[in-house]
Each structure stands twice: as structure tokens, then as C-alpha cells.
Design a protein around this motif. Structure first.
Motif: not given
Length: 398
Positions: A333-337, A363-366
């Protein structure tokens, strides 16, 4: 079924008879040829020899087979296995040979025989054989290692010939399109984006758009680079994926516009980036098997990112996490953000998705990082989409 009937050997009737005989022959080979097979079909000398090679692998070893010297089973004798490997290459096409070799290793426990140079010289090399050799790497005697490297190099070179050209062409186009310019030449105009940006200039009386602003594809300068991090799970089930990922890593590393890092992991993390000029060295630097700590691997990859908006991280794993699950998801999540394009592949192989942790995949898909299996032929398209920051071409079967 009546096997003694005869038909005129002319026209369509002859073709029907030949087709029936061929079906009967194939059933005879499938059934194994004991008295109970029911076909009443006699085999030629070549077919009998072929039947013997099949019986040695798939037949019942405890039943006497007096008419087939070669069908007594492979046992653990290197000479008999070497002869059998030669026989199957004589009677079957390469694709079938590779399947039979794989079955022999799995069904008869012949992996240890691959530690002998003469055995390696007899086998048909493919991706799965490379995976088996890599799993035996630590137990391999010095006398065998050079032969093993030659086998691995042949497979790697064949894969590079198959994959490199298309990968470079696809990604070069993606890099060019990712550098947008506002005064493009005619052949560089991105018409979809240009039309979308000028819809307010639609002239209904002429049923056309008069564009005030053209949007085009730029030509990526050599100084404009994308950062790609390949993070590869080296647990035993991922053997084929490790082979393909190493080849793709070497191809990406050969492109000036892409800076490539290759990281392999189990419970430890190893950075093999400095060996990317030779994928064979990369492969022999891996150690298939052991546990899995995805969180630790992603922590290392995250620490290496300096340009998040220009970085693509590709995690190749079956997602069976032995580390801290919640921390793994937080890192993604932090990398994508931060702007990182994150790609999760359950496998990079022709076989489709292996067994994988469905809860972690969901969970990754979410988080906006769908996990799916990817074939080597699709991988360049996946990378191109990630570089251009557009939706990934996820297969329907994922």
C-alpha cells in the motif's frame, strides 16, 4: 468392435480403414498390450519398442513382460536410464520427450541420477529440467557442474532468442509513449488523448472536432529511465518462474532506458543485480526450496526505490507468506501510494497459476494490485502497461 472385417482398399473406404487401424494402434499403445487389452491388434517391431519405453515408465513393474526386454522398469541403473532416454528421443517428438522425462523424475525418483554427467548429456533440456538441476545445485559434484551449466545455458539461450526481440520492441514503444509532448509530429500524435482533450471544440454543423491542442507520443531520451525491480520467490514450486524471470531480467538490463534490479528470496533476501549480464550466473545464484518471507523481500526492494513515480515493482510469488502478513500488505500500500506501479504475478510460466494463497491474492487485489498468473508471451505486454500506467492485461483465466 470387429477387428477382422475387411473393406475394399479403394477411395474413401481405404481412408476409413486406415483411420480405424490407426485408432486401434493408439488404443493398443495406451492400454499396454496385456491379454486383457481387448484390441486384438499386433504391433510392428518399432511400435513394440515404443511400447516398451512407455511400459518402463508407466507400466506395472511387478508384472512379467517376457517379450519386452526394455520394459522391465528403469530402476536406479544409470546405464539403463541413459538407454531409455535415447529410446524416447528416437520414438517421440521433443515436446513428448520433455513430458516423459519430467514424469520419470517425479514417478521414479531419478533426480539423483542427474548428478552424473553422462545422464545430463542424454536428456532433452527444457525449463523444467533446469528447475530440477537448480534444486540439486548444492548437492552437485564438481565433475557435473560444468555439464549442468552447459545444459542450463542452452535452455537460457533458446529462451532469449524466443523472447528478447519482442520484449525490447514492446517496452521501447511503451517508453516512447510514456514521454508525452505537446507539439507532436503527425505520426507521433496520440489521437485518443487528443480527441478526449478537445471534445469541447466539437462543431455539430460539421460533425467534427477542431483540436486546439495536440497530444503526442514523445521519443524517450536516453536519460529518461524507468526503474524495474523484479522480486522473485525461489520456493520450490516457483522453479519455472525463476528461470523465465532471470531471462527477462537480463533482457531488461540490456535496455539503456530501463534500470533493472533483480532480487530473489526465501527467508533470506539476495540481490543478484550485478550478475544480470549472465542469466546462467543468476540461476546458479538461486537456491530453490526453503521458506518464504515476502515482507522482508519487499522491505529490501522498498529501500532501493529512489524514484517511486518512475518505478515498477514486479513480485513473482505464490503468496504463501511465512513472514508478517499485515506488514507485507502495508508495504504494498505504501509503495502504491508513493507512485510505484506494483505488479503481482502468481507465476511466470506456461503452466498457469500454481497453488497459491487466495486470501493474500484477494487482499492485494483490494489494494489495486490484482494477482494473476502470466505466461512468458504475455509478460512484455504486462510490463508495457505498467510502464505506461494503464490497466494491466489480466488474462480471463486468472
Amino acid at each position: 468392435m470387429t477387428t477382422g472385417a475387411t473393406m475394399p482398399d479403394t477411395g474413401a473406404g481405404a481412408a476409413d480403414v486406415d483411420a480405424a487401424r490407426e485408432r486401434l494402434r493408439r488404443w493398443r499403445l495406451v492400454l499396454g498390450g496385456d491379454q486383457s487389452d481387448g484390441t486384438g491388434c499386433a504391433l510392428s517391431a518399432r511400435d513394440a519398442a515404443m511400447d516398451g519405453t512407455l511400459a518402463a515408465l508407466y507400466g506395472k513393474g511387478d508384472k512379467p513382460q517376457p517379450s519386452r526386454d526394455r520394459a522391465a522398469g528403469l530402476g536406479a541403473s544409470a546405464p539403463s536410464v541413459a538407454r531409455w532416454l535415447g529410446d524416447i528421443r528416437t520414438y517421440f517428438p521433443s515436446s513428448v520427450v520433455q513430458v516423459m522425462q519430467r514424469d520419470a523424475i517425479d514417478r521414479l525418483g531419478l533426480a539423483s541420477l542427474l548428478l552424473e554427467p553422462e545422464m545430463l548429456e542424454a536428456v532433452e533440456a527444457d525449463v523444467h529440467l533446469v528447475g530440477t538441476l537448480l534444486s540439486l545445485n548444492k548437492a552437485m559434484p564438481e565433475t557435473t557442474k560444468e555439464t549442468a551449466r552447459a545444459v542450463v545455458r542452452k535452455v537460457v539461450e533458446d529462451l532469449e532468442k524466443r523472447l528478447a526481440g519482442r520484449t525490447r520492441a514492446t517496452l521501447t514503444g511503451a517508453l516512447d509513449r510514456s514521454a508525452r509532448i505537446s507539439r507532436p509530429r503527425h505520426h507521433d500524435i496520440d489521437w485518443n488523448r487528443t480527441v478526449a482533450a478537445n471534445l469541447k471544440h466539437y462543431l455539430p454543423e460539421y460533425r467534427t472536432i477542431v483540436p486546439e491542442r495536440l497530444i503526442g507520443y514523445g521519443r524517450a531520451a536516453r536519460s529518461v529511465k524507468k526503474e524495474v525491480v523484479l522480486c522473485i520467490d525461489q520456493s520450490g514450486s516457483m522453479a519455472a518462474s525463476v528461470v523465465y524471470a532471470s531471462v527477462f531480467g537480463a533482457v531488461l538490463a540490456s535496455m539503456r532506458s530501463i534500470s533493472t534490479r533483480l532480487v530473489v528470496f526465501d527467508t533470506a533476501v539476495v540481490d543478484l543485480t550485478d550478475q544480470l549480464d549472465d542469466p546462467v550466473d543468476v540461476l546458479f545464484g538461486t537456491q530453490l526450496g526453503g521458506g518464504t518471507d515476502i515482507n522482508r523481500a519487499l522491505a529490501y526492494c522498498q529501500s532501493q526505490i529512489t524514484r517511486p513515480a518512475e518505478t515498477v515493482v514486479v513480485l513473482i510469488s505464490d503468496l504463501y507468506e511465512g513472514g508478517i502478513r499485515d506488514e507485507m500488505l502495508k508495504r504494498v500500500a505504501a509503495m502504491k501510494a508513493s507512485g510505484v506501479q506494483f505488479v503481482a504475478l502468481l507465476a511466470l510460466s506456461d503452466e498457469g497459476a500454481p497453488a497459491y494463497d487466495r486470501e493474500h491474492a484477494a487482499a492485494l487485489g483490494a489494494l489495486g494490485a490484482p494477482a494473476f498468473a502470466c505466461t512468458p508471451d504475455l509478460f512484455p505486454e504486462v510490463m508495457a502497461a505498467a510502464i505506461e500506467k494503464r490497466p494491466l492485461p489480466i488474462p480471463d483465466t486468472a
